[in-house]
Design an enzyme around this catalytic site. Structure first.
Site, PDB file in Angstrom:
ATOM      1  CG  ASN A 211     -12.208  -0.283 -11.858  1.00 40.54           C
ATOM      2  OD1 ASN A 211     -13.297  -0.173 -12.011  1.00 40.54           O
ATOM      3  ND2 ASN A 211     -11.846   0.011 -10.570  1.00 40.54           N
ATOM      4  CB  ALA A 275     -17.303   1.494  -5.366  1.00 40.17           C
ATOM      5  CG  ASP A 279      -7.323  -3.710  -4.965  1.00 37.70           C
ATOM      6  OD1 ASP A 279      -7.951  -3.579  -4.132  1.00 37.70           O
ATOM      7  OD2 ASP A 279      -7.373  -4.793  -5.820  1.00 37.70           O
ATOM      8  CE  LYS A 289       0.877  14.904 -21.435  1.00 37.81           C
ATOM      9  NZ  LYS A 289       1.176  15.343 -22.881  1.00 37.81           N
ATOM     10  N   PRO A 306      -6.791   2.536   0.966  1.00 35.85           N
ATOM     11  CG  PRO A 306      -8.157   4.408   1.784  1.00 35.85           C
ATOM     12  CD  PRO A 306      -7.239   3.993   0.692  1.00 35.85           C
ATOM     13  CE  LYS A 343     -11.402  -7.345   1.404  1.00 37.74           C
ATOM     14  NZ  LYS A 343     -11.056  -6.152   0.722  1.00 37.74           N
TER      15      LYS A 343
END
Ligand code: FMN
Length: 397
Positions: A211, A275, A279, A289, A306, A343
């Site tokens: 990302n 960070a 997901d 490859k 996790p 959470k």
């Protein structure tokens, strides 16, 4: 603690005027300052200004008969508790790195047996130039503490890293260098765990899922916490950022490695998980490859990673203050409040990443706690970090 004695070397940069404010802050903080003004520095501020603010004579030349007879440059370099170079110009950094002693400032810097804190300020291209990168790396290797400059608009009209941090931040760094573990620093004795950057989830030896997180916000928080006196462990995903001074860094690649590194860093009093953890990861890692075989693209099955934040919230080693970051592109506050409860974390710092926040220099955040939401204006990530660390320190006061 006895009053700290600072030898302040003022180099020839446009930011030299901020050194005057720094002299004032050091004195207000109970320290004494003796200034050395370089030839370059004298083009930007006067010895008279520094003498009046420091209430001490200002030293400008190596070839001073009276000074050399009375105290000498060696003695001057040894009298202080800390030598601060502010602003540290590209030229001064280069001469320091090369061990050149061709004026009073560089000679003192070579002769001193005291810790040295350099606070660079220069044009973004000068700061990013390979020669300056090399010099800074050499100096850090030699044990000189080099503060990272701020990012933002510059006097020359360009934008980027190279701005002198605000004098209050430099004063905080001076306090931290003088006695990292001074009992009056707000986070002294606390262990702060920070995660930063993206994670890379391998698909095969050459491809991965990633990302856009740059790690800048998390690194800035780690630095601010260290300046506030904390012992800091920074678990960093794959980013190319210098390690902030005084921070213990653990580099990881994937979400599962990050989860293990977080576990290994416990116990911590405070955890700030910044960070952008992936997901999902590729359900199967192929050791070779994956080839294009004419049968169309391969199906990429994903498996869930996790949830490090939720896992830490449920852990019996949960830090007393657990702060999560929520990168959202819509309904930012609503999603953040929901994430905080779901959470089981204490604070959520929500940021709207629909613009160019990821990788950019600026951030706009909302701190969502059980007591409500505080929205901060758009500001450099380093300022967001300081604001957040100040609130953490208040929570522990
Ligand atoms: C208007 C002006 C602004 C400058 N600003 C900077 C600066 O911010 N940072 C820097 O490294 N050099 C800057 N320079 C270049 C330094 O002044 C030059 O390298 C000088 O030799 C540095 O002197 P010193 O080593 O005594 O600090 C500037 C020069 C001028 C003319």
């Amino acid at each position: 603690m006895k009053a700290p004695r600072i030898l302040l070397i003022v180099g020839g940069g446009i930011a030299a005027y901020k050194a005057c404010e720094l002299v004032r802050l050091i004195r207000k903080g109970g320290g004494s300052v003796t200034c050395v003004l370089t030839n370059g520095g004298a083009h930007f501020v006067t010895a008279m200004t520094l003498a009046a603010l420091s209430e001490n004579p200002v030293h400008t030349t190596l070839w001073d008969l009276k000074n050399e007879a009375e105290m000498g440059h060696i003695q001057l370099s040894r009298q202080a508790d800390l030598v601060v170079v502010c602003p540290a110009t590209a030229d001064l950094l280069a001469r320091m790195a090369a061990g050149i002693a061709d004026d009073l400032a560089s000679t003192l810097l070579l002769a001193t047996d005291k810790p040295v804190l350099a606070v660079p300020a220069m044009n973004v291209r000068m700061w990013q130039h390979a020669a300056t990168r090399r010099n800074v790396a050499t100096l850090r290797g030699d044990g000189v503490q080099v503060l990272e400059p701020d990012e933002g608009p510059m006097a020359c009209g360009e934008f980027g890293p190279g701005r002198l941090p605000e004098p209050v931040v430099i004063w905080a760094a001076i306090e931290a260098s003088l006695g990292k573990y001074n009992e009056h620093l707000p986070l002294t004795g606390k262990h702060v765990l920070v995660t930063a950057g993206p994670t890379h989830e391998p698909i095969d030896p050459v491809r991965y899922i990633a990302n856009r997180s740059s790690g800048k916000q998390g690194f800035a928080i780690a630095e601010a916490a260290a300046i506030a006196g904390a012992r800091v462990t920074l678990v960093a995903g794959p980013v190319v950022l210098p390690t902030p001074t005084g921070v213990d860094r653990v580099d990881v690649e994937s979400a599962r490695e990050m989860a293990d590194a977080v576990e290994a860093a416990l116990p911590a009093d405070i955890a700030v998980l910044v960070a952008a953890v992936a997901d999902w990861r590729a359900a199967e890692y192929t050791g070779r490859k994956i080839k294009k075989n004419g049968a169309g693209p391969p199906a990429l099955a994903l498996a869930e990673n996790p949830d490090i934040l939720a896992g830490l919230a449920k852990s019996n080693r949960r830090p007393s203050l657990l702060v999560g970051f929520a990168a959202e592109t819509n309904n930012v506050l609503e999603h953040a409040a929901e994430k905080r409860l779901r959470k089981g974390v204490d604070w959520i710092v929500a940021n709207d990443v629909s613009g160019d926040v990821m990788g950019g220099a600026l951030n706009t955040v909302h701190i969502v706690t059980a007591h409500g939401t505080e929205s901060l204006p758009e500001m450099p990530k380093s300022d967001v970090a300081r604001a957040l660390v100040a609130r953490i320190a208040d929570a522990f006061a």
